[in-house]
Scaffold this active site. Structure first.
Site, PDB file in Angstrom:
ATOM      1  N   ASN A 278       0.589  -0.959  -0.234  1.00  0.00           N
ATOM      2  CA  ASN A 278      -0.119   0.390  -0.189  1.00  0.00           C
ATOM      3  C   ASN A 278       0.848   1.106   0.137  1.00  0.00           C
ATOM      4  O   ASN A 278       1.212   1.531   0.961  1.00  0.00           O
ATOM      5  CB  ASN A 278      -0.570   0.244   1.596  1.00  0.00           C
ATOM      6  CG  ASN A 278      -1.311   0.565   1.088  1.00  0.00           C
ATOM      7  OD1 ASN A 278      -1.373   2.518   1.083  1.00  0.00           O
ATOM      8  ND2 ASN A 278      -2.954   0.707   1.812  1.00  0.00           N
TER       9      ASN A 278
ATOM     10  N   HIS B 240       0.845   6.136   2.424  1.00  0.00           N
ATOM     11  CA  HIS B 240       1.724   7.522   2.483  1.00  0.00           C
ATOM     12  C   HIS B 240       2.870   7.855   1.887  1.00  0.00           C
ATOM     13  O   HIS B 240       3.376   9.020   2.186  1.00  0.00           O
ATOM     14  CB  HIS B 240       1.744   6.732   3.794  1.00  0.00           C
ATOM     15  CG  HIS B 240       1.134   5.921   4.850  1.00  0.00           C
ATOM     16  ND1 HIS B 240       0.531   6.895   5.048  1.00  0.00           N
ATOM     17  CD2 HIS B 240       0.387   4.584   5.169  1.00  0.00           C
ATOM     18  CE1 HIS B 240      -0.386   6.574   6.190  1.00  0.00           C
ATOM     19  NE2 HIS B 240      -0.243   4.788   6.545  1.00  0.00           N
TER      20      HIS B 240
ATOM     21  N   ARG C 133       2.293  19.017   2.094  1.00  0.00           N
ATOM     22  CA  ARG C 133       3.402  20.047   1.360  1.00  0.00           C
ATOM     23  C   ARG C 133       2.718  20.631  -0.496  1.00  0.00           C
ATOM     24  O   ARG C 133       3.130  21.372  -0.826  1.00  0.00           O
ATOM     25  CB  ARG C 133       5.220  20.200   0.711  1.00  0.00           C
ATOM     26  CG  ARG C 133       5.608  19.983   1.793  1.00  0.00           C
ATOM     27  CD  ARG C 133       5.438  21.789   2.902  1.00  0.00           C
ATOM     28  NE  ARG C 133       7.090  21.688   3.914  1.00  0.00           N
ATOM     29  CZ  ARG C 133       7.529  22.042   3.507  1.00  0.00           C
ATOM     30  NH1 ARG C 133       8.524  21.909   2.482  1.00  0.00           N
ATOM     31  NH2 ARG C 133       8.677  22.384   4.586  1.00  0.00           N
TER      32      ARG C 133
ATOM     33  N   HIS D  14      -5.848   3.633  -1.703  1.00  0.00           N
ATOM     34  CA  HIS D  14      -6.699   4.243  -1.329  1.00  0.00           C
ATOM     35  C   HIS D  14      -7.462   5.453  -1.754  1.00  0.00           C
ATOM     36  O   HIS D  14      -6.448   6.482  -0.904  1.00  0.00           O
ATOM     37  CB  HIS D  14      -6.308   3.818  -0.052  1.00  0.00           C
ATOM     38  CG  HIS D  14      -8.338   4.111   0.705  1.00  0.00           C
ATOM     39  ND1 HIS D  14      -8.330   3.752   2.350  1.00  0.00           N
ATOM     40  CD2 HIS D  14      -9.141   4.661   0.377  1.00  0.00           C
ATOM     41  CE1 HIS D  14      -9.556   4.275   2.727  1.00  0.00           C
ATOM     42  NE2 HIS D  14     -10.225   4.338   1.700  1.00  0.00           N
TER      43      HIS D  14
ATOM     44  N   ARG E 193      -9.279   8.023  -1.159  1.00  0.00           N
ATOM     45  CA  ARG E 193     -10.750   8.383  -0.221  1.00  0.00           C
ATOM     46  C   ARG E 193     -11.008   9.314  -0.800  1.00  0.00           C
ATOM     47  O   ARG E 193     -11.249  10.441  -1.583  1.00  0.00           O
ATOM     48  CB  ARG E 193     -10.011   8.987   1.409  1.00  0.00           C
ATOM     49  CG  ARG E 193      -9.104   7.671   1.907  1.00  0.00           C
ATOM     50  CD  ARG E 193      -8.269   8.370   3.019  1.00  0.00           C
ATOM     51  NE  ARG E 193      -9.529   8.387   4.198  1.00  0.00           N
ATOM     52  CZ  ARG E 193      -9.544   7.927   5.083  1.00  0.00           C
ATOM     53  NH1 ARG E 193      -8.599   6.404   5.278  1.00  0.00           N
ATOM     54  NH2 ARG E 193     -11.430   7.876   5.620  1.00  0.00           N
TER      55      ARG E 193
ATOM     56  N   ARG F 229      -7.129  13.137   0.712  1.00  0.00           N
ATOM     57  CA  ARG F 229      -6.261  13.447   2.007  1.00  0.00           C
ATOM     58  C   ARG F 229      -4.325  12.775   1.681  1.00  0.00           C
ATOM     59  O   ARG F 229      -3.975  13.590   1.202  1.00  0.00           O
ATOM     60  CB  ARG F 229      -6.832  12.940   3.818  1.00  0.00           C
ATOM     61  CG  ARG F 229      -6.542  11.022   3.439  1.00  0.00           C
ATOM     62  CD  ARG F 229      -5.993  10.996   5.177  1.00  0.00           C
ATOM     63  NE  ARG F 229      -7.958  11.271   5.263  1.00  0.00           N
ATOM     64  CZ  ARG F 229      -7.973  11.241   6.448  1.00  0.00           C
ATOM     65  NH1 ARG F 229      -7.361   9.651   7.539  1.00  0.00           N
ATOM     66  NH2 ARG F 229      -9.125  11.343   6.939  1.00  0.00           N
TER      67      ARG F 229
ATOM     68  N   GLU G 151      -8.599   0.719  -3.586  1.00  0.00           N
ATOM     69  CA  GLU G 151      -9.978   0.572  -2.513  1.00  0.00           C
ATOM     70  C   GLU G 151     -10.149   1.488  -1.906  1.00  0.00           C
ATOM     71  O   GLU G 151      -9.845   2.971  -2.508  1.00  0.00           O
ATOM     72  CB  GLU G 151      -8.975   0.350  -1.202  1.00  0.00           C
ATOM     73  CG  GLU G 151      -8.038  -0.337  -0.409  1.00  0.00           C
ATOM     74  CD  GLU G 151      -7.369  -0.727   0.102  1.00  0.00           C
ATOM     75  OE1 GLU G 151      -6.977   0.763   1.214  1.00  0.00           O
ATOM     76  OE2 GLU G 151      -6.206  -1.337   1.127  1.00  0.00           O
TER      77      GLU G 151
ATOM     78  N   THR H  26      -8.570   3.637   7.800  1.00  0.00           N
ATOM     79  CA  THR H  26      -9.780   2.462   8.449  1.00  0.00           C
ATOM     80  C   THR H  26      -9.863   1.882   9.497  1.00  0.00           C
ATOM     81  O   THR H  26      -8.999   1.182  10.048  1.00  0.00           O
ATOM     82  CB  THR H  26      -9.772   2.004   7.391  1.00  0.00           C
ATOM     83  OG1 THR H  26      -8.854   2.059   5.820  1.00  0.00           O
ATOM     84  CG2 THR H  26     -10.570   1.143   6.924  1.00  0.00           C
TER      85      THR H  26
ATOM     86  N   GLU I  19     -10.884  -9.421   2.872  1.00  0.00           N
ATOM     87  CA  GLU I  19      -9.738  -9.388   3.637  1.00  0.00           C
ATOM     88  C   GLU I  19     -10.007  -9.442   5.004  1.00  0.00           C
ATOM     89  O   GLU I  19     -11.391  -8.403   5.122  1.00  0.00           O
ATOM     90  CB  GLU I  19      -9.408  -7.429   3.000  1.00  0.00           C
ATOM     91  CG  GLU I  19      -7.991  -7.430   3.340  1.00  0.00           C
ATOM     92  CD  GLU I  19      -7.170  -5.857   3.087  1.00  0.00           C
ATOM     93  OE1 GLU I  19      -7.653  -5.791   1.955  1.00  0.00           O
ATOM     94  OE2 GLU I  19      -6.781  -5.122   3.235  1.00  0.00           O
TER      95      GLU I  19
ATOM     96  N   HIS J 252      -3.959  -4.710   7.208  1.00  0.00           N
ATOM     97  CA  HIS J 252      -4.036  -3.602   8.357  1.00  0.00           C
ATOM     98  C   HIS J 252      -3.374  -3.607   9.146  1.00  0.00           C
ATOM     99  O   HIS J 252      -3.283  -4.958  10.325  1.00  0.00           O
ATOM    100  CB  HIS J 252      -5.408  -3.313   8.863  1.00  0.00           C
ATOM    101  CG  HIS J 252      -6.015  -2.154   8.979  1.00  0.00           C
ATOM    102  ND1 HIS J 252      -5.299  -0.714  10.917  1.00  0.00           N
ATOM    103  CD2 HIS J 252      -5.993  -0.471   8.835  1.00  0.00           C
ATOM    104  CE1 HIS J 252      -5.469   0.339  10.778  1.00  0.00           C
ATOM    105  NE2 HIS J 252      -5.959   0.508   9.220  1.00  0.00           N
TER     106      HIS J 252
HETATM  107  N1  PXP Z   1      -5.936  -2.845   4.457  1.00  0.00           N
HETATM  108  C1  PXP Z   1      -6.902  -1.777   4.058  1.00  0.00           C
HETATM  109  C2  PXP Z   1      -8.494  -1.952   4.289  1.00  0.00           C
HETATM  110  C3  PXP Z   1      -7.034  -0.805   4.873  1.00  0.00           C
HETATM  111  O1  PXP Z   1      -7.683   0.641   4.310  1.00  0.00           O
HETATM  112  C4  PXP Z   1      -5.022  -0.388   5.034  1.00  0.00           C
HETATM  113  C5  PXP Z   1      -4.931   0.927   5.223  1.00  0.00           C
HETATM  114  O2  PXP Z   1      -4.711   1.459   4.346  1.00  0.00           O
HETATM  115  C6  PXP Z   1      -4.375  -1.416   4.814  1.00  0.00           C
HETATM  116  C7  PXP Z   1      -4.948  -2.972   3.883  1.00  0.00           C
HETATM  117  C8  PXP Z   1      -2.779  -1.239   5.032  1.00  0.00           C
HETATM  118  O3  PXP Z   1      -2.869  -1.159   6.348  1.00  0.00           O
HETATM  119  P1  PXP Z   1      -1.581  -0.992   7.305  1.00  0.00           P
HETATM  120  O4  PXP Z   1      -1.013   0.761   6.695  1.00  0.00           O
HETATM  121  O5  PXP Z   1      -1.825  -0.862   8.910  1.00  0.00           O
HETATM  122  O6  PXP Z   1      -0.331  -1.518   6.662  1.00  0.00           O
END
Ligand code: PXP
Length: 241
Positions: free
Chosen positions: A7, A10, A18, A43, A45, A49, A70, A101, A151, A191
């Site tokens: 994922n 971040h 910024r 994701h 959103r 963000r 996502e 989430t 999931e 997660h």
């Molecule tokens: N799976 C889902 C459905 C999520 O929403 C997230 C967070 O965006 C993750 C996995 C990944 O979680 P983490 O960033 O805590 O590894």
């Protein structure tokens, strides 16, 4: 063996801090692929963000491995998903004030809304996964809708593992995983998974896909993304063996 979906949200979080154009999540996706990622997860959103609409378009053109998008069950992002046509879409719950989430999608409680979103995505030829708590009621509702995968939310397990009290939540995940397989769904999890707690989850029978973000990006700041992905992948391969 469980596949690793990295994922990259971040990376976009740093850029959006910024409101500039670096770092680009597309760079991260390339490095993650070089490190052995089996898939790229992002994701989109509703509050945008981190990942922006442009990121979805660029990543769909540049990523070679399957993309898992996502999204919440809302018209705006569902339309974008159907146009972008990722390999897979994972429906998640969303609240604007949350940091990340929290909790799984209430498939049983919002059955019609979730079923309609699934129908729209599947109509566009997209594989659908539902992000749910490891709760039999939610798993059965997901199976009734007829999605390909679920999931399981590993947040409770992850939180407990930090306090060395993960046995009970791991058992909950094991039982939930068994039901998922019995009902003919593909098993995913994610997660809060880290380099320290990933292996028992990766070792669950027929675990097919793990989606991991924060921990990999956190390590990447220190060792680089390619290495961080390689390290996580090695743990998953070891656990699956
Ligand atoms: N799976 C889902 C459905 C999520 O929403 C997230 C967070 O965006 C993750 C996995 C990944 O979680 P983490 O960033 O805590 O590894």
């Amino acid at each position: 063996m469980a596949k690793l979906g990295v994922n990259i949200d971040h990376v976009a979080t740093v850029r959006e801090a910024r409101k500039t154009n670096e770092p680009d999540p597309a760079w991260a996706a390339t490095l993650a692929e070089l490190g052995g990622a089996d898939g790229i997860t992002l994701h989109l959103r509703e509050d945008r963000r981190h990942i922006q609409d442009r990121d979805v378009r660029v990543l769909m053109e540049t990523v070679a491995v399957p993309v898992n998008l996502e999204l919440a069950c809302s018209a705006d992002v569902l339309r974008i998903a159907c146009e972008a046509h990722p390999h897979q879409a994972t429906l998640v719950p969303e609240r604007r004030e949350e940091v990340t989430t929290e909790g799984g999608l209430d498939v049983a409680g919002c059955y019609d809304q979730v079923a309609s979103a699934c129908e729209q995505l599947r109509g566009a030829g997209i594989i659908v996964s539902l992000f749910i708590d490891p709760d039999p009621k939610q798993i059965e509702a997901a199976a009734k809708i007829g999605v390909e995968a679920v999931e399981l939310h590993t947040g409770v397990y992850a939180h407990a593992s930090a306090k060395h009290a993960a046995a009970e939540p791991l058992k909950v995940l094991q039982d939930a995983g068994k039901l998922v397989r019995q009902l003919g769904l593909t098993l995913h999890a994610g997660h809060g998974l880290t380099y320290r707690n990933v292996q028992p989850v990766a070792a669950l029978p027929e675990m097919c896909e793990l989606n991991i973000g924060h921990s990999i990006i956190a390590r990447a700041i220190m060792v680089g993304l390619e290495q961080a992905v390689r390290d996580m992948k090695r743990l998953i391969v070891e656990a699956s063996a």
